[in-house]
Design an enzyme around this catalytic site. Sequence first.
Site, PDB file in Angstrom:
ATOM      1  CB  SER A  83      21.848 -25.063  54.195  1.00  0.00           C
ATOM      2  OG  SER A  83      20.760 -25.952  54.163  1.00  0.00           O
TER       3      SER A  83
ATOM      4  CE  LYS B  82      22.460 -23.795  48.797  1.00  0.00           C
ATOM      5  NZ  LYS B  82      21.923 -23.699  50.173  1.00  0.00           N
TER       6      LYS B  82
ATOM      7  CB  SER C   5      20.803 -27.348  51.036  1.00  0.00           C
ATOM      8  OG  SER C   5      20.904 -25.970  51.347  1.00  0.00           O
TER       9      SER C   5
END
Lengths: 513, 100
Positions: free
Chosen positions: A184, A85, A160
């Site tokens: 997330s 990420k 997210s």
Amino acid sequence: MIMELYALTVHEARARLEKGEISSVDLTRAVLDRIDAVDARVNAYLTVVAERALGQARQADARWAAHRRDKSTAPALLGIPMAIKDEICTRGVRTTAGSKILGKFVPPYDATVMEKLNAAGAILIGKTNQDEFAMGSSTENSRYFVTHNPWDLDRVPGGSSGGSAAAVAADETLFALGTDTGGSVRQPAGLTNIVGLRPTYGRVSRFGVIAFASSLDQVGSLTKDVRDAATILGVIAGYDAREATSVNRPVPDYVGALDGQSHPAEERGTSGLPLQGVCVGVPREYFIEGMQPGVDAVVRAAIRQLESLGATTQEVSLPHTDYSLPTYYLIAPAEASANLARYDGVKYGYRLEESDEMWEVMRATRGDGFGAEVKRRIMLGTYALSAGYYDAYYLKAQKVRTLIKQDFDQAFAQVEDPEHTSGVDVIVAPTSPSVAFKIGEKVNDPLQMYLADVFTLAQALAGIPAISIPCGFVDGLPVGLQLMGRAFDEERVLRVAYAYEQATDWRTRKPAL
Amino acid sequence: MPLTRAQVQHIAELAKLKLTEEEIERMTPQLSAILDHAARLQELDTEAIPPTASVAPLQNVMRDDQVAPSMPREDALANAPDKDERGEFFRVRAILKDEG
């Protein structure tokens, strides 16, 4: 059926690398080709570092040859491709946090989790898309582009960590890291039919992870099965002197815990059922009106399956669940407003020179560098911390956080008194109240978007570990089953998740791309 | 209690965010709606409840003050939008005005 290399799990790939049946270069090429074939539709990656990855793969192959020759054990992830990420700093590889304000930022150092993954021999394929600064539940808040759910390209992958989840679900990597501040990792895992693990607060170092809400942020894995989740946690967990909230306690053998062999004999029992002796709590507050009916049915069927595997179930109450949303949406923005004060146009690449005046340059840089949701949360947090409102909002939320944590303490309490009902070992719930929603459906209504996280906030506020695993489909879209445990009891959470996974075949279903 | 436009402008100033008229227009009702939802916390009696700032089972974490190499200045300045010619300092616009 010949399985494509990109579709392998980490443990399957390792077994083949160990025997010399495949090379890391083959594996890495297969993943890069897969990205070429599907990522124009999925949009999981912000950055792909193909040449760098192939260089690392060649080195990994040389090391594998040496290990095979002298019959020594290779590091856990030698030659295995991974996606990270963009919230996590990667030395020399641009790290944007999905934001324009970090659009040119190339970290001069690696996050601790990256140092650990590099030491374990994993190969960085690229950086994945996300909601800006991890603020969002759909990855629509990325300042770059929207990521699509591989199961239905018109729908969001969750967020997210939506890029990481989509990359794993679309077989564009073998595993990925995400971050989980209020769901997330778990929510996108649930919406894409993969496994997402949020470890206990303090279990994994956040050093080098771009801070959103420091009392909540945690690094987690997105994997194709539970065994891989255990493997990755074993690599990234542990004390880090550079991270003040990192807890100094031994890292257990998480993979060994999967089949219960490291658990006490009395828990294993004699029935041959993998979950004999395990008590699973079912919290009534997580089965509510407003939940998509199909999701409710799928999750209830999964709970019956846990019973058929030997677990006993017990209804529990987490009475303050309903307050976790307002509590979270005061605490997280308050901490974010402080953490994001550092983006002042001086240190991290982006500056908007609209004026000769320093404060004006700062205002303009932040006004343009941050997107709508980030600005909304900075505003909310600044207000909640401002003079005259601190007690009513921020302090109040911190007190309710105590109540939310106490709910879990009581449910998990180990009571010796035989007259008294003892606490449960794990708690089971849906990961999300509905399947993946349509792109654009909730962008104009922040509160509706926040409700997508309603089942994943309380665990983060309490700091306990929780995992989302595939448990079925509604109208062709995946549903996640959430299992939560006591702080630092990832072993039991993983063990229950593994038993369920091995008894079902949801994980073998793949999206048609 | 809904936020006023003036309050939103004041918060934006505290947060050092330049917002357009349109953004202020849009954000004012959105923030009010979120704060309205948050007001539900007042239903709970928390008089005797201590606040939780962190869930980590830790007290103050101390360490010895040891001298060790830190990040090279070149690395620290590598991402700076502006630095001095010798590569020693971040450069920003003037903070103090010349009143003379």
